[in-house]
Motif scaffolding. Sequence first.
Motif, PDB file in Angstrom:
ATOM      1  N   LYS A  87      57.909  20.790  70.491  1.00 60.16           N
ATOM      2  CA  LYS A  87      57.823  19.571  71.297  1.00 60.16           C
ATOM      3  C   LYS A  87      56.485  19.496  72.037  1.00 60.16           C
ATOM      4  O   LYS A  87      55.875  18.422  72.144  1.00 60.16           O
ATOM      5  CB  LYS A  87      58.977  19.521  72.291  1.00 60.16           C
ATOM      6  N   GLU A  88      56.051  20.641  72.541  1.00 57.39           N
ATOM      7  CA  GLU A  88      54.760  20.681  73.246  1.00 57.39           C
ATOM      8  C   GLU A  88      53.616  20.237  72.346  1.00 57.39           C
ATOM      9  O   GLU A  88      52.625  19.686  72.812  1.00 57.39           O
ATOM     10  CB  GLU A  88      54.486  22.106  73.759  1.00 57.39           C
ATOM     11  N   HIS A  89      53.777  20.488  71.039  1.00 57.09           N
ATOM     12  CA  HIS A  89      52.728  20.121  70.086  1.00 57.09           C
ATOM     13  C   HIS A  89      52.998  18.762  69.428  1.00 57.09           C
ATOM     14  O   HIS A  89      52.371  18.423  68.420  1.00 57.09           O
ATOM     15  CB  HIS A  89      52.580  21.210  69.024  1.00 57.09           C
ATOM     16  N   GLY A  90      53.923  18.015  69.992  1.00 51.31           N
ATOM     17  CA  GLY A  90      54.096  16.627  69.581  1.00 51.31           C
ATOM     18  C   GLY A  90      55.110  16.349  68.493  1.00 51.31           C
ATOM     19  O   GLY A  90      55.250  15.199  68.059  1.00 51.31           O
ATOM     20  N   MET A  91      55.859  17.361  68.033  1.00 50.92           N
ATOM     21  CA  MET A  91      56.858  17.093  67.002  1.00 50.92           C
ATOM     22  C   MET A  91      58.072  16.391  67.613  1.00 50.92           C
ATOM     23  O   MET A  91      58.502  16.726  68.718  1.00 50.92           O
ATOM     24  CB  MET A  91      57.287  18.384  66.301  1.00 50.92           C
ATOM     25  N   GLN A  92      58.614  15.429  66.868  1.00 53.20           N
ATOM     26  CA  GLN A  92      59.810  14.715  67.301  1.00 53.20           C
ATOM     27  C   GLN A  92      61.040  15.408  66.722  1.00 53.20           C
ATOM     28  O   GLN A  92      61.068  15.733  65.533  1.00 53.20           O
ATOM     29  CB  GLN A  92      59.760  13.262  66.831  1.00 53.20           C
TER      30      GLN A  92
ATOM     31  N   ILE B 222      58.411  28.016  61.002  1.00 55.52           N
ATOM     32  CA  ILE B 222      57.791  26.741  61.381  1.00 55.52           C
ATOM     33  C   ILE B 222      56.792  26.959  62.514  1.00 55.52           C
ATOM     34  O   ILE B 222      55.674  26.431  62.492  1.00 55.52           O
ATOM     35  CB  ILE B 222      58.878  25.726  61.784  1.00 55.52           C
ATOM     36  N   VAL B 223      57.188  27.772  63.498  1.00 53.20           N
ATOM     37  CA  VAL B 223      56.297  28.047  64.629  1.00 53.20           C
ATOM     38  C   VAL B 223      55.143  28.951  64.201  1.00 53.20           C
ATOM     39  O   VAL B 223      53.975  28.673  64.507  1.00 53.20           O
ATOM     40  CB  VAL B 223      57.084  28.676  65.795  1.00 53.20           C
ATOM     41  N   ALA B 224      55.462  30.038  63.498  1.00 53.13           N
ATOM     42  CA  ALA B 224      54.417  30.982  63.104  1.00 53.13           C
ATOM     43  C   ALA B 224      53.352  30.320  62.234  1.00 53.13           C
ATOM     44  O   ALA B 224      52.174  30.676  62.290  1.00 53.13           O
ATOM     45  CB  ALA B 224      55.032  32.174  62.368  1.00 53.13           C
ATOM     46  N   SER B 225      53.766  29.325  61.435  1.00 54.29           N
ATOM     47  CA  SER B 225      52.837  28.651  60.520  1.00 54.29           C
ATOM     48  C   SER B 225      52.186  27.413  61.139  1.00 54.29           C
ATOM     49  O   SER B 225      51.406  26.724  60.470  1.00 54.29           O
ATOM     50  CB  SER B 225      53.580  28.246  59.240  1.00 54.29           C
ATOM     51  N   LYS B 226      52.516  27.112  62.411  1.00 53.84           N
ATOM     52  CA  LYS B 226      51.941  25.969  63.120  1.00 53.84           C
ATOM     53  C   LYS B 226      52.090  24.669  62.323  1.00 53.84           C
ATOM     54  O   LYS B 226      51.143  23.896  62.152  1.00 53.84           O
ATOM     55  CB  LYS B 226      50.464  26.220  63.436  1.00 53.84           C
ATOM     56  N   LEU B 227      53.308  24.441  61.853  1.00 52.20           N
ATOM     57  CA  LEU B 227      53.527  23.285  60.988  1.00 52.20           C
ATOM     58  C   LEU B 227      53.354  21.952  61.712  1.00 52.20           C
ATOM     59  O   LEU B 227      53.260  20.905  61.065  1.00 52.20           O
ATOM     60  CB  LEU B 227      54.914  23.359  60.342  1.00 52.20           C
ATOM     61  N   TRP B 228      53.279  21.964  63.052  1.00 56.24           N
ATOM     62  CA  TRP B 228      53.015  20.733  63.773  1.00 56.24           C
ATOM     63  C   TRP B 228      51.649  20.137  63.396  1.00 56.24           C
ATOM     64  O   TRP B 228      51.399  18.965  63.606  1.00 56.24           O
ATOM     65  CB  TRP B 228      53.072  20.974  65.280  1.00 56.24           C
ATOM     66  N   GLU B 229      50.788  20.961  62.803  1.00 53.96           N
ATOM     67  CA  GLU B 229      49.476  20.466  62.397  1.00 53.96           C
ATOM     68  C   GLU B 229      49.561  19.548  61.175  1.00 53.96           C
ATOM     69  O   GLU B 229      48.639  18.758  60.926  1.00 53.96           O
ATOM     70  CB  GLU B 229      48.538  21.638  62.102  1.00 53.96           C
ATOM     71  N   VAL B 230      50.655  19.639  60.415  1.00 53.62           N
ATOM     72  CA  VAL B 230      50.784  18.839  59.188  1.00 53.62           C
ATOM     73  C   VAL B 230      52.126  18.107  59.088  1.00 53.62           C
ATOM     74  O   VAL B 230      52.373  17.405  58.108  1.00 53.62           O
ATOM     75  CB  VAL B 230      50.593  19.722  57.924  1.00 53.62           C
ATOM     76  N   GLN B 231      52.991  18.248  60.104  1.00 49.33           N
ATOM     77  CA  GLN B 231      54.312  17.613  60.085  1.00 49.33           C
ATOM     78  C   GLN B 231      54.575  16.959  61.439  1.00 49.33           C
ATOM     79  O   GLN B 231      54.212  17.502  62.484  1.00 49.33           O
ATOM     80  CB  GLN B 231      55.409  18.643  59.801  1.00 49.33           C
TER      81      GLN B 231
END
Length: 326
Positions: free
Chosen positions: A287-292, A218-227
């Motif tokens: 969390k730093e990238h805004g995921m809840q 999840i981190v390596a793929s930067k999934l916060w950009e789409v999730q």
Amino acid sequence: MRKQISRSLAVAGAVLGIVVGSCAAMAAPITIRVGWASPAVGPHASGANGFKAELEKLAPGRFKVELFPGGSLGGEREMAESVQLGSLEMAITGTAVIGNFVPELMVTDIPFLFRDYAHARKVMDGPVGETLLAKMKDKGLVGLAFGEVGFRHLTDAKRPIATVSDLQGLKIRTMENSIHLAAFRALGAQPTPMSWTEVITALQQGTIDGQENPLSIIVASKLWEVQKYITISNHAFTPVAFYVSPALYDSLSPEDQAILKKAAEAGRAANRAYVDESEKTGLATLKEHGMQVTTLDRAEFQKKLEPLYQQYRERFGPLIDEIQKQ
């Protein structure tokens, strides 16, 4: 006399050239192309780089390792099939995909089977793991070691998932694995098997609502950009296998075969070090990238899956018992 000496020297030179040429040919390094589907930074990549460094240290000049991340050689299933055929020397993929060829490996995909990382690693490095590696050899895949991507969690773009009802109707990408598919159907989701190389685009386009993977991916793929949401579920542990083609393995001396296995074990150590670091820092990064962040009710999920557990025991009984008693 001079002509005779010249002829002798010419013959000697020709012979020497042949010998030198033969030695050069014999010394040509064996190329091992290693493919994996996730990015150039992550648990698979760490394992591949650890393997490469150790192999070149143990057998300098004897092997040339070329690394192919990001699915550049195909999806996980395609790479596994290429290794079987001998058109690819090595791959590092999840065991769920190999389970299509080696059904026994699917035991590792049973939800909530492994208690924690210590338990999972003890199992995969011990007799159960060795048995599963031997089963791979029977299907044209020479298993060298098991690493991991870790315990899987859910992410999605629609809502937090804390209870089974929160999963209802969500389109969740899963691997091409019958156990994963059955589990998510039983929980009320719409599981959508898909190659990892297609997932980011599918999330961007809304073809799927979410996916499930360990923190390391999840981190390596930067999934916060789409999730937007991540649910800490620890619902399944995912080993990865380091494996090579029989064509490569059988061409090596016993000494080089042993070196190959040692290099894979070094790759496993590097892979696990990355996973351990991701477990320490991953949630903070998300969390730093805004995921809840939500934590699900494991007991409720396990109860919902009870009808499937009986099927698992009928299918994998002895292996399940061996894993649980570790």
